[in-house]
Design a protein around this motif. Structure first.
Motif, PDB file in Angstrom:
ATOM      1  N   SER A 152       9.656 -25.018  20.941  1.00  0.00           N
ATOM      2  CA  SER A 152       9.788 -25.450  19.550  1.00  0.00           C
ATOM      3  C   SER A 152       9.394 -24.293  18.637  1.00  0.00           C
ATOM      4  O   SER A 152       8.286 -24.219  18.143  1.00  0.00           O
ATOM      5  CB  SER A 152       8.915 -26.678  19.284  1.00  0.00           C
ATOM      6  OG  SER A 152       7.562 -26.378  19.564  1.00  0.00           O
ATOM      7  N   PRO A 182       9.314 -21.803  15.340  1.00  0.00           N
ATOM      8  CA  PRO A 182       9.275 -22.066  13.901  1.00  0.00           C
ATOM      9  C   PRO A 182      10.480 -21.453  13.187  1.00  0.00           C
ATOM     10  O   PRO A 182      11.116 -20.532  13.683  1.00  0.00           O
ATOM     11  CB  PRO A 182       7.988 -21.382  13.460  1.00  0.00           C
ATOM     12  CG  PRO A 182       7.829 -20.249  14.417  1.00  0.00           C
ATOM     13  CD  PRO A 182       8.354 -20.777  15.734  1.00  0.00           C
ATOM     14  N   THR A 183      10.760 -21.957  12.004  1.00  0.00           N
ATOM     15  CA  THR A 183      11.767 -21.324  11.162  1.00  0.00           C
ATOM     16  C   THR A 183      11.118 -20.124  10.472  1.00  0.00           C
ATOM     17  O   THR A 183       9.948 -20.160  10.116  1.00  0.00           O
ATOM     18  CB  THR A 183      12.312 -22.301  10.110  1.00  0.00           C
ATOM     19  OG1 THR A 183      11.225 -22.833   9.370  1.00  0.00           O
ATOM     20  CG2 THR A 183      13.090 -23.429  10.758  1.00  0.00           C
ATOM     21  N   TYR A 228      16.822 -13.931  17.619  1.00  0.00           N
ATOM     22  CA  TYR A 228      16.092 -15.154  17.289  1.00  0.00           C
ATOM     23  C   TYR A 228      17.163 -16.191  17.010  1.00  0.00           C
ATOM     24  O   TYR A 228      18.228 -15.844  16.484  1.00  0.00           O
ATOM     25  CB  TYR A 228      15.205 -14.927  16.056  1.00  0.00           C
ATOM     26  CG  TYR A 228      14.108 -15.935  15.891  1.00  0.00           C
ATOM     27  CD1 TYR A 228      12.957 -15.875  16.677  1.00  0.00           C
ATOM     28  CD2 TYR A 228      14.205 -16.955  14.943  1.00  0.00           C
ATOM     29  CE1 TYR A 228      11.940 -16.797  16.518  1.00  0.00           C
ATOM     30  CE2 TYR A 228      13.200 -17.878  14.794  1.00  0.00           C
ATOM     31  CZ  TYR A 228      12.063 -17.792  15.578  1.00  0.00           C
ATOM     32  OH  TYR A 228      11.054 -18.708  15.431  1.00  0.00           O
ATOM     33  N   GLU A 267      19.932 -20.551  13.818  1.00  0.00           N
ATOM     34  CA  GLU A 267      19.686 -21.771  13.050  1.00  0.00           C
ATOM     35  C   GLU A 267      18.241 -21.862  12.565  1.00  0.00           C
ATOM     36  O   GLU A 267      17.925 -22.678  11.699  1.00  0.00           O
ATOM     37  CB  GLU A 267      20.061 -23.018  13.862  1.00  0.00           C
ATOM     38  CG  GLU A 267      19.246 -23.231  15.120  1.00  0.00           C
ATOM     39  CD  GLU A 267      19.798 -22.492  16.337  1.00  0.00           C
ATOM     40  OE1 GLU A 267      19.214 -22.673  17.415  1.00  0.00           O
ATOM     41  OE2 GLU A 267      20.787 -21.750  16.214  1.00  0.00           O
ATOM     42  N   LEU A 268      17.360 -21.001  13.093  1.00  0.00           N
ATOM     43  CA  LEU A 268      15.959 -20.989  12.664  1.00  0.00           C
ATOM     44  C   LEU A 268      15.647 -19.795  11.766  1.00  0.00           C
ATOM     45  O   LEU A 268      14.503 -19.586  11.395  1.00  0.00           O
ATOM     46  CB  LEU A 268      15.035 -20.963  13.892  1.00  0.00           C
ATOM     47  CG  LEU A 268      15.115 -22.167  14.819  1.00  0.00           C
ATOM     48  CD1 LEU A 268      14.215 -21.981  16.028  1.00  0.00           C
ATOM     49  CD2 LEU A 268      14.746 -23.442  14.079  1.00  0.00           C
ATOM     50  N   ASP A 301      16.298 -17.649   8.169  1.00  0.00           N
ATOM     51  CA  ASP A 301      16.691 -17.733   6.766  1.00  0.00           C
ATOM     52  C   ASP A 301      16.491 -16.327   6.208  1.00  0.00           C
ATOM     53  O   ASP A 301      15.380 -15.940   5.870  1.00  0.00           O
ATOM     54  CB  ASP A 301      15.797 -18.758   6.052  1.00  0.00           C
ATOM     55  CG  ASP A 301      16.040 -18.834   4.564  1.00  0.00           C
ATOM     56  OD1 ASP A 301      17.187 -18.655   4.140  1.00  0.00           O
ATOM     57  OD2 ASP A 301      15.065 -19.084   3.813  1.00  0.00           O
ATOM     58  N   HIS A 310      23.025 -18.096   7.733  1.00  0.00           N
ATOM     59  CA  HIS A 310      21.608 -17.737   7.768  1.00  0.00           C
ATOM     60  C   HIS A 310      21.290 -16.501   6.921  1.00  0.00           C
ATOM     61  O   HIS A 310      20.128 -16.151   6.755  1.00  0.00           O
ATOM     62  CB  HIS A 310      21.132 -17.536   9.213  1.00  0.00           C
ATOM     63  CG  HIS A 310      21.786 -16.383   9.909  1.00  0.00           C
ATOM     64  ND1 HIS A 310      23.082 -16.442  10.379  1.00  0.00           N
ATOM     65  CD2 HIS A 310      21.328 -15.142  10.206  1.00  0.00           C
ATOM     66  CE1 HIS A 310      23.386 -15.279  10.931  1.00  0.00           C
ATOM     67  NE2 HIS A 310      22.351 -14.480  10.838  1.00  0.00           N
ATOM     68  N   GLY A 338      11.630 -21.170   5.478  1.00  0.00           N
ATOM     69  CA  GLY A 338      10.896 -20.874   6.703  1.00  0.00           C
ATOM     70  C   GLY A 338       9.442 -21.285   6.668  1.00  0.00           C
ATOM     71  O   GLY A 338       8.819 -21.372   5.610  1.00  0.00           O
ATOM     72  N   GLN A 339       8.905 -21.525   7.868  1.00  0.00           N
ATOM     73  CA  GLN A 339       7.477 -21.793   8.020  1.00  0.00           C
ATOM     74  C   GLN A 339       6.694 -20.489   7.960  1.00  0.00           C
ATOM     75  O   GLN A 339       5.524 -20.481   7.612  1.00  0.00           O
ATOM     76  CB  GLN A 339       7.210 -22.490   9.355  1.00  0.00           C
ATOM     77  CG  GLN A 339       7.825 -23.872   9.436  1.00  0.00           C
ATOM     78  CD  GLN A 339       7.781 -24.418  10.853  1.00  0.00           C
ATOM     79  OE1 GLN A 339       8.253 -23.779  11.781  1.00  0.00           O
ATOM     80  NE2 GLN A 339       7.209 -25.598  11.001  1.00  0.00           N
TER      81      GLN A 339
END
Length: 143
Positions: A44, A46-47, A73, A76-77, A79, A106, A132-133
């Motif tokens: 899982s 992170p973005t 990377y 889709e995650l 930006d 992206h 993003g995170q």
């Protein structure tokens, strides 16, 4: 008497050995559980938002876009924000290059109407649009 003492000593060594075996099994089970948890965390991801403030970088922008598109990377995650405050041909080169690439979702080309705050202003504006995170900021020459 010696046989009794010898028997007690053997019993003590046996119990001590069983306690060590129990500790070994407990340790290996806990370690296995921790490894399973680590695998699920890595699945899982992170973005991530990557901000690239750009001002009149017409000579390096093509290499920069090629480099950011080759980041290993999950797309889709990612930006990626091209924060463009340019007054030269850089903006046109970006538009042409992104069109050639099929306008990847992206990679965002963000232009402001004024250069208020200069580089810090561009980063602040991009941060308000970030998804993003985690945020990573690179200059245009950090290929």
């Amino acid at each position: 008497m010696i046989i009794l003492l010898y028997s007690l000593l053997l019993l003590y060594l046996f119990l001590f050995s069983m306690a060590q075996v129990h500790l070994l099994f407990s340790y290996s089970k806990k370690r296995k559980d921790e490894n399973n948890g680590a695998l699920s965390i890595s699945n899982s991801l992170p973005t991530v938002t990557i901000q690239l403030p750009i001002y009149n970088e017409q000579y390096v922008i093509d290499r920069l876009i090629t480099a950011i598109n080759s980041i290993e990377y999950p797309k889709e995650l990612l930006d990626i924000q091209l924060l463009d405050d340019s007054t030269d041909l850089t903006s046109e080169i970006i538009k042409t290059r992104l069109k050639e690439m099929g306008n990847p979702p992206h990679i965002l080309h963000i232009q402001r109407t004024s250069r208020q705050g200069y580089k810090a202003g561009a980063l602040s504006h991009g941060l308000s649009l970030a998804k993003g995170q985690f945020i990573a900021i690179f200059d245009a020459d950090f290929i």
